[in-house]
Design an enzyme around this catalytic site. Structure first.
Site, mmCIF file in Angstrom:
data_model
loop_
_atom_site.group_PDB
_atom_site.id
_atom_site.type_symbol
_atom_site.label_atom_id
_atom_site.label_comp_id
_atom_site.label_asym_id
_atom_site.label_seq_id
_atom_site.Cartn_x
_atom_site.Cartn_y
_atom_site.Cartn_z
ATOM 1 N N SER A 128 31.139 42.739 37.028
ATOM 2 C CA SER A 128 31.148 42.648 38.505
ATOM 3 C C SER A 128 29.694 41.922 39.097
ATOM 4 C CB SER A 128 31.282 43.893 39.111
ATOM 5 O OG SER A 128 31.368 43.834 40.477
ATOM 6 N N GLY A 129 29.799 41.340 40.340
ATOM 7 C CA GLY A 129 28.478 40.670 41.013
ATOM 8 C C GLY A 129 28.927 39.512 41.252
ATOM 9 N N LYS A 183 36.735 48.618 35.657
ATOM 10 C CA LYS A 183 36.515 47.442 36.559
ATOM 11 C C LYS A 183 37.612 47.225 37.648
ATOM 12 C CE LYS A 183 35.037 43.528 38.155
ATOM 13 N NZ LYS A 183 35.671 42.414 38.239
ATOM 14 N N HIS A 186 37.305 49.432 40.310
ATOM 15 C CA HIS A 186 36.066 49.162 41.117
ATOM 16 C C HIS A 186 36.611 48.166 42.113
ATOM 17 C CE1 HIS A 186 33.165 45.995 42.066
ATOM 18 N NE2 HIS A 186 32.174 46.751 41.882
ATOM 19 N N ASN A 187 37.390 47.102 41.705
ATOM 20 C CA ASN A 187 37.712 46.307 42.715
ATOM 21 C C ASN A 187 38.730 46.679 43.819
ATOM 22 O OD1 ASN A 187 36.456 44.576 40.887
ATOM 23 N ND2 ASN A 187 38.034 42.868 40.866
ATOM 24 N N GLU A 190 36.546 48.277 46.105
ATOM 25 C CA GLU A 190 36.096 47.030 46.944
ATOM 26 C C GLU A 190 36.917 46.714 48.097
ATOM 27 O OE1 GLU A 190 34.565 43.976 44.266
ATOM 28 O OE2 GLU A 190 35.853 42.542 45.746
#
Ligand code: NDP
Length: 482
Positions: A128-129, A183, A186-187, A190
């Protein structure tokens, strides 16, 4: 000499990761299906470090030191399988394939199983990033075997972002698909964070009457406090930006239809399968979908409802500055709920797939590099450090106290939104989740009664053990169904 790692797939992510590895002193082999991209990377950045460009798959594999570390940065899905099929026959037992794309964790589980039979370690790594993170330090979430984690860990730590305390923003998440699962969540988080921020903006504009520039200032102030985060920071930047062509606020010239690439949707789909209520993430995905239904929205403009602007002009609106403070409380409380739900999903995934994920470490590696990086994550790590078997973030005393202190304002904001006709699916779903968890009794008892009535689905009682059914079509006596 031989390369420490090779990257195939040199679009923006692969190129930037290659440069990041090289800057940290690693020798990086380069490969791309279309060789022109490899050449372009060498041309523009070949001086930055030690690169070994390869024209063919065979040349690429031959340039890697053993055990080989081969990283795939191509389009997720079919292309990733195609690349694995191309390279796996060229590798030997003990070699590693690292997939840094946005793969679905079920694909990662399958690929890991298939490659394990050949003795190849498959590492599904969530990264991520964005492109900036790939170059200067992303948050990296690798899954896979313990052996591959030992062989790769130091390299990933070197290129990853560092938290304020200097800790690298990567850790071995767990076996097979654990990294891509985390991940994915995480999204999802987000999406929820972005939706909550959007609702705060909408309220500050429609209910309090602030202009985008003023709202940018409010977000800047919030960013110095407990909401300190990358997303709040860039929100202020976007709101302060003026469209060069029209001189109007940028946010007023952008079409109000949000798009998505799918990881938020995956999070909700998997949450449904696991039976985990991630209502905040779901509302965020639905809000984007609703915004995109232009025809439906055009056909609904005439529907009755309050007009926030009129209420404000009549003096019926709240005091703007006081309201902004309340919105900060509502945003913070809703954010706690989003993370509570997201971490519940990670826990459920870990339990279901036997990953043994350390939730406190997940919060720690999200503190830098990734899109949801925030000061707030330190508190989550602290909560799990204090009690590793915490049933829910809301059972942490500090979070419970904070949300308790915010809840009056949170309710006031949801009430104001409803009164002014401003949609706040994120704030209100979070509040409903909070109140449902708090409730002494839920109407689920009635639901069970209905299910027993129409389908003889049976129910349990509060006062004794057993499974029961009422003869609804007969004399309504209760029978034991266990
Ligand atoms: P893209 O997703 O646009 O993929 C382009 C690359 O894939 C090119 O190198 C292309 O090669 C290669 N490719 C596509 N199909 C094939 C195939 N069948 N066989 C071999 N190679 C193929 O690149 P990005 O750099 O944006 O992303 C790479 C991965 O990283 C993706 O999985 C993405 O989801 C993920 N990711 C992206 C982020 C971002 O911010 N962009 C953030 C985090 C993860 P060619 O040049 O020959 O066409």
């Amino acid at each position: 000499g031989l390369a420490d790692i090779g990257i195939t797939g040199l679009a923006v992510m692969g190129s930037n990761l290659a440069r990041n590895f090289a800057r940290h002193g690693y020798t990086v082999a380069l490969h791309n299906r279309t060789k022109a991209k490899t050449d372009a990377l060498m041309e523009e950045h070949g001086e930055e470090g030690m690169f070994v460009p390869a024209a063919t798959a065979e040349e690429f594999v031959a340039s890697l030191a053993r055990p080989r570390r081969l990283m795939i940065m191509v389009k997720a899905g079919g292309p990733t399988d195609a690349v694995i099929e191309e390279f796996a026959p060229l590798l030997e037992p003990g070699d590693m394939i690292i997939d840094g794309g946005n793969a679905h964790f079920e694909d990662t589980r399958r690929r890991e199983r298939e490659l394990r039979e050949k003795g190849i370690h498959f590492v599904g790594a969530g990264i991520s990033g964005g492109e900036e993170g790939a170059l200067n330090g992303p948050s990296i979430m690798p899954g896979g075997s313990k052996e591959s984690a030992a062989a790769l860990g130091p390299m990933l730590e070197a290129i990853s972002a560092k938290a304020k305390d200097g800790a690298p923003c990567t850790t071995h998440i767990g076996p097979d698909g654990a990294g891509h699962f985390v991940k994915m969540v995480h999204n999802g988080i987000e999406y929820a964070d972005m939706q909550l921020i959007a609702e705060a903006y909408h309220l500050l504009r429609a209910v309090a009457g602030y202009e985008p520039r003023e709202i940018a200032e409010i977000f800047r102030t919030w960013n110095t406090g407990r909401l300190d985060s990358y997303l709040i920071e860039i929100t202020a930047e976007v709101l302060a930006h003026t469209d060069a062509e029209t001189g109007r606020p940028f946010v007023d010239v952008v079409a109000d239809m949000a798009e998505q690439k799918g990881t938020g949707r995956w999070t909700v789909q998997i949450a449904l399968d696991l039976g985990v209520p991630v209502s905040g993430i779901a509302e965020a995905v639905f809000a984007r979908a609703l915004s995109g239904h232009a025809d439906l929205r055009a056909a609904s403009r005439h529907l009755a409802g309050p007009d926030a602007g009129t209420e404000r002009a009549s003096g019926a609106g709240p005091d703007a500055a006081a309201f902004a403070d309340q919105v900060e409380q509502a945003l913070y409380a809703s954010k706690i709920v989003s993370y509570t739900q997201g971490f519940h999903q990670i826990q459920a995934g870990s339990d279901t797939y036997g990953w043994n994920i350390d939730l406190g470490r997940i919060a720690a590696i999200w503190r830098g590099g990734c899109i949801i990086r925030a000061a707030f994550l330190d508190r989550i790590t602290a909560a799990y450090d204090a009690r590793s078997d915490l049933p829910s973030l809301l059972s942490d005393q500090r979070f419970a106290e904070e949300i308790g202190a915010a809840q009056d304002d949170w309710r006031a904001v949801v009430v104001a939104a409803v009164r002014h006709g401003v949609p706040v699916p994120g704030f209100s779903a979070a509040l409903a989740y909070y109140d449902a968890l708090r409730a002494d009794r839920l109407p689920a008892a009635l639901t069970q009664g209905q299910r027993d009535f129409f389908g003889a689905h049976t129910y349990r009682r509060t006062d004794r053990d057993g499974v029961f059914h009422t003869l609804w079509g007969g004399d309504r006596t209760e029978v034991s169904a266990g």
